[in-house]
Every structure is written in C-alpha cells, then in structure tokens.
Scaffold this motif. Sequence first.
Motif, PDB file in Angstrom:
ATOM      1  N   GLU A  51     -25.335  13.505 -31.228  1.00  0.00           N
ATOM      2  CA  GLU A  51     -25.767  14.679 -30.213  1.00  0.00           C
ATOM      3  C   GLU A  51     -25.914  16.034 -30.978  1.00  0.00           C
ATOM      4  O   GLU A  51     -25.428  16.368 -31.840  1.00  0.00           O
ATOM      5  N   ARG A  52     -26.772  16.912 -30.455  1.00  0.00           N
ATOM      6  CA  ARG A  52     -27.227  18.299 -30.902  1.00  0.00           C
ATOM      7  C   ARG A  52     -26.404  19.174 -30.085  1.00  0.00           C
ATOM      8  O   ARG A  52     -26.759  19.316 -28.542  1.00  0.00           O
ATOM      9  N   LEU A  53     -25.278  19.756 -30.445  1.00  0.00           N
ATOM     10  CA  LEU A  53     -24.664  20.688 -29.608  1.00  0.00           C
ATOM     11  C   LEU A  53     -25.046  22.078 -30.130  1.00  0.00           C
ATOM     12  O   LEU A  53     -24.870  22.527 -31.076  1.00  0.00           O
ATOM     13  N   SER A  54     -25.520  22.759 -29.123  1.00  0.00           N
ATOM     14  CA  SER A  54     -26.024  24.146 -29.280  1.00  0.00           C
ATOM     15  C   SER A  54     -24.792  25.083 -29.294  1.00  0.00           C
ATOM     16  O   SER A  54     -23.645  24.949 -28.622  1.00  0.00           O
ATOM     17  N   VAL A  55     -24.821  26.162 -30.168  1.00  0.00           N
ATOM     18  CA  VAL A  55     -23.647  27.078 -30.292  1.00  0.00           C
ATOM     19  C   VAL A  55     -23.619  27.955 -28.960  1.00  0.00           C
ATOM     20  O   VAL A  55     -24.445  28.692 -28.616  1.00  0.00           O
ATOM     21  N   ASP A  94     -19.116  31.215 -26.248  1.00  0.00           N
ATOM     22  CA  ASP A  94     -17.756  30.837 -26.464  1.00  0.00           C
ATOM     23  C   ASP A  94     -17.567  29.584 -27.344  1.00  0.00           C
ATOM     24  O   ASP A  94     -17.535  28.341 -26.886  1.00  0.00           O
ATOM     25  N   PRO A  95     -17.005  29.947 -28.640  1.00  0.00           N
ATOM     26  CA  PRO A  95     -16.904  28.876 -29.538  1.00  0.00           C
ATOM     27  C   PRO A  95     -15.999  27.923 -29.124  1.00  0.00           C
ATOM     28  O   PRO A  95     -15.984  26.673 -29.660  1.00  0.00           O
ATOM     29  N   GLY A  96     -14.844  28.562 -28.446  1.00  0.00           N
ATOM     30  CA  GLY A  96     -13.708  27.388 -28.090  1.00  0.00           C
ATOM     31  C   GLY A  96     -14.232  26.331 -27.404  1.00  0.00           C
ATOM     32  O   GLY A  96     -13.757  24.933 -27.251  1.00  0.00           O
ATOM     33  N   SER A  97     -15.280  26.658 -26.251  1.00  0.00           N
ATOM     34  CA  SER A  97     -15.637  25.585 -25.302  1.00  0.00           C
ATOM     35  C   SER A  97     -16.621  24.483 -26.370  1.00  0.00           C
ATOM     36  O   SER A  97     -16.376  23.287 -26.295  1.00  0.00           O
ATOM     37  N   LEU A  98     -17.133  25.027 -27.178  1.00  0.00           N
ATOM     38  CA  LEU A  98     -18.028  24.134 -28.387  1.00  0.00           C
ATOM     39  C   LEU A  98     -16.961  23.009 -28.867  1.00  0.00           C
ATOM     40  O   LEU A  98     -17.140  22.023 -29.137  1.00  0.00           O
ATOM     41  N   LEU A  99     -15.904  23.692 -29.420  1.00  0.00           N
ATOM     42  CA  LEU A  99     -15.004  22.885 -30.082  1.00  0.00           C
ATOM     43  C   LEU A  99     -14.279  21.773 -29.317  1.00  0.00           C
ATOM     44  O   LEU A  99     -14.023  20.709 -29.716  1.00  0.00           O
ATOM     45  N   LEU A 100     -13.899  22.559 -28.225  1.00  0.00           N
ATOM     46  CA  LEU A 100     -13.400  21.434 -27.133  1.00  0.00           C
ATOM     47  C   LEU A 100     -14.374  20.219 -26.714  1.00  0.00           C
ATOM     48  O   LEU A 100     -13.980  19.124 -26.637  1.00  0.00           O
ATOM     49  N   ASP A 101     -15.689  20.643 -26.722  1.00  0.00           N
ATOM     50  CA  ASP A 101     -16.859  19.515 -26.608  1.00  0.00           C
ATOM     51  C   ASP A 101     -16.651  18.579 -27.636  1.00  0.00           C
ATOM     52  O   ASP A 101     -16.805  17.234 -27.458  1.00  0.00           O
ATOM     53  N   LEU A 102     -16.469  18.916 -28.866  1.00  0.00           N
ATOM     54  CA  LEU A 102     -16.363  18.155 -30.029  1.00  0.00           C
ATOM     55  C   LEU A 102     -15.073  17.233 -29.899  1.00  0.00           C
ATOM     56  O   LEU A 102     -15.276  15.979 -30.283  1.00  0.00           O
ATOM     57  N   LEU A 103     -13.942  17.766 -29.525  1.00  0.00           N
ATOM     58  CA  LEU A 103     -12.868  17.072 -29.272  1.00  0.00           C
ATOM     59  C   LEU A 103     -12.881  15.960 -28.360  1.00  0.00           C
ATOM     60  O   LEU A 103     -12.528  14.692 -28.379  1.00  0.00           O
ATOM     61  N   ARG A 162      -4.993  20.793 -32.769  1.00  0.00           N
ATOM     62  CA  ARG A 162      -4.023  21.807 -32.028  1.00  0.00           C
ATOM     63  C   ARG A 162      -4.519  22.975 -31.952  1.00  0.00           C
ATOM     64  O   ARG A 162      -4.558  23.667 -30.863  1.00  0.00           O
ATOM     65  N   LYS A 163      -5.225  23.608 -32.951  1.00  0.00           N
ATOM     66  CA  LYS A 163      -5.851  24.692 -32.995  1.00  0.00           C
ATOM     67  C   LYS A 163      -6.953  24.671 -31.905  1.00  0.00           C
ATOM     68  O   LYS A 163      -7.176  25.848 -31.305  1.00  0.00           O
ATOM     69  N   ILE A 164      -7.823  23.773 -31.923  1.00  0.00           N
ATOM     70  CA  ILE A 164      -8.821  23.566 -30.757  1.00  0.00           C
ATOM     71  C   ILE A 164      -8.259  23.631 -29.493  1.00  0.00           C
ATOM     72  O   ILE A 164      -8.709  24.420 -28.719  1.00  0.00           O
ATOM     73  N   ARG A 165      -7.360  22.926 -29.335  1.00  0.00           N
ATOM     74  CA  ARG A 165      -6.725  23.031 -27.950  1.00  0.00           C
ATOM     75  C   ARG A 165      -6.107  24.357 -27.591  1.00  0.00           C
ATOM     76  O   ARG A 165      -5.952  24.601 -26.405  1.00  0.00           O
ATOM     77  N   ASN A 166      -5.415  24.876 -28.442  1.00  0.00           N
ATOM     78  CA  ASN A 166      -4.871  26.243 -28.302  1.00  0.00           C
ATOM     79  C   ASN A 166      -5.769  27.298 -28.180  1.00  0.00           C
ATOM     80  O   ASN A 166      -5.318  28.538 -28.263  1.00  0.00           O
ATOM     81  N   GLY A 167      -6.982  27.292 -28.774  1.00  0.00           N
ATOM     82  CA  GLY A 167      -7.855  28.201 -28.531  1.00  0.00           C
ATOM     83  C   GLY A 167      -7.852  29.153 -29.963  1.00  0.00           C
ATOM     84  O   GLY A 167      -8.487  30.488 -29.839  1.00  0.00           O
ATOM     85  N   GLU A 168      -7.151  28.495 -30.949  1.00  0.00           N
ATOM     86  CA  GLU A 168      -7.107  29.293 -32.198  1.00  0.00           C
ATOM     87  C   GLU A 168      -8.407  29.591 -32.993  1.00  0.00           C
ATOM     88  O   GLU A 168      -9.151  28.632 -32.759  1.00  0.00           O
ATOM     89  N   ASN A 169      -8.489  30.306 -33.832  1.00  0.00           N
ATOM     90  CA  ASN A 169      -9.642  30.485 -34.667  1.00  0.00           C
ATOM     91  C   ASN A 169      -9.677  29.277 -35.717  1.00  0.00           C
ATOM     92  O   ASN A 169      -8.898  28.972 -36.258  1.00  0.00           O
ATOM     93  N   TYR A 171     -15.983  19.117 -38.961  1.00  0.00           N
ATOM     94  CA  TYR A 171     -15.410  18.138 -37.711  1.00  0.00           C
ATOM     95  C   TYR A 171     -16.542  17.565 -36.863  1.00  0.00           C
ATOM     96  O   TYR A 171     -16.493  16.519 -36.470  1.00  0.00           O
ATOM     97  N   ALA A 172     -17.795  18.536 -36.773  1.00  0.00           N
ATOM     98  CA  ALA A 172     -18.956  17.711 -35.949  1.00  0.00           C
ATOM     99  C   ALA A 172     -19.414  16.781 -36.483  1.00  0.00           C
ATOM    100  O   ALA A 172     -19.784  15.767 -35.994  1.00  0.00           O
TER     101      ALA A 172
END
Length: 206
Positions: free
Chosen positions: A12-16, A19-28, A57-64, A73-74
Amino acid sequence: MQNPVTREEDRERLSVAPDPGSLLLDLLRRRKDLGLKSKHVAERMGITQQGVYELERKIRNGENVLFSTAVNYAHAVGALLTMEEDPDFTPPPAPPPPPCKNNEACGNLAPKGKRRHGLCSACYNRWHDAGRPERVPPRSGLTPTQAMAEGRRALAANRRAEAHRRFTVLHQDMETIAKDLEVTVNTVKRYLADLSAPDDTAPATT
C-alpha cells in the motif's frame, strides 16, 4: 504460500497525513490485518522483538517516533511512505538580489556573496582591471568582447611602437627585443615590417 508482505499487489502507498499519529496507527492496523507476527516484523526491521513491542507501544500512546523508524516499520509491514504536494501551499517569495553598489551609474543586480565587493560582474571587472581605484571607472560603451579586443589592439600597438624604438634608437637586436617584450622574433619582425612599410593607401601620381 508467498508472504503477503512481499507481494507487489499487497503493498500500500500511505500518504503522509497531517497527523503523523494516525499514519502510524494505520501501519499498526495493517500489520494486524495481514496477520504478521512481531517476530517477522522484527526480522524485517533488523531489530529485536522487544524493540517492536516498544515501538508499537509508542504508536498506541501517541509518542514521538523517529521518521527513519517509521519508514523502516512501514517497509516491514509492506507499505510505502510517499510524499504528496500540498495544493494549498504557496512558498514565500525569494528575496530580490541586492543592487550593485555602483547602481547610480549601473543599475544592475549584484551577485550574492562578498567575493565581488557588492558589485555586479561588469562593474567589478572594470574596477579590478583599473587597479581597484576608489571609484568604479565608467563604462566605455563597448561590450565585454569589444573591450577585450580593443585592449588587445592597444597592447599590440604599444609593443609595436616599443619594438621600433628599441630597434632604431637603442639599436637592439631582434632577439633581445623579443625577450624584453615577451613575444617571438617573428612577431618583432612583423612589428618592424609594419612600421617601416610605405603607405600604399596614397593615390599614385602619373
């Protein structure tokens, strides 16, 4: 069965997103949807399984999370982070280059930097060729090519006159004249021939 991560049609091609947190949650969520084990993700990322646990864990907690880690990771879950241009973004205008310090007589724009002392190329060349006087010499009205040709003609005329003086007044030989004037002997011969040649432009008398 081929691993779904390596199949091109599953990448998949995930656009940036803003909110980078939502992008990382999509990867998770993608890892879980594909049924990828954390062990496999760790092998793909080149880290330990505990490192994958800590990252998620950082992704779920919204950490940098470092961008390089997010890209890694992607890739491990078979996704690509791509860049998209913002159609609403307008870059700020570039500042105009400074005018030439000799703008009263020039009006050109000077290049950036201090190597030319705030002068444009034309003014700097005139100032440098004149020995860097206090004021920039005015333009001669000639183009740079014409000015260069005029300078060569003036130099040749001076050498021609000096060769004639040394030969007729100082009685120097041609080799000495050529050495002093930094020209060849044939050039000295041509100088002397040009000066001693009769004027063929005068009308003939009958």
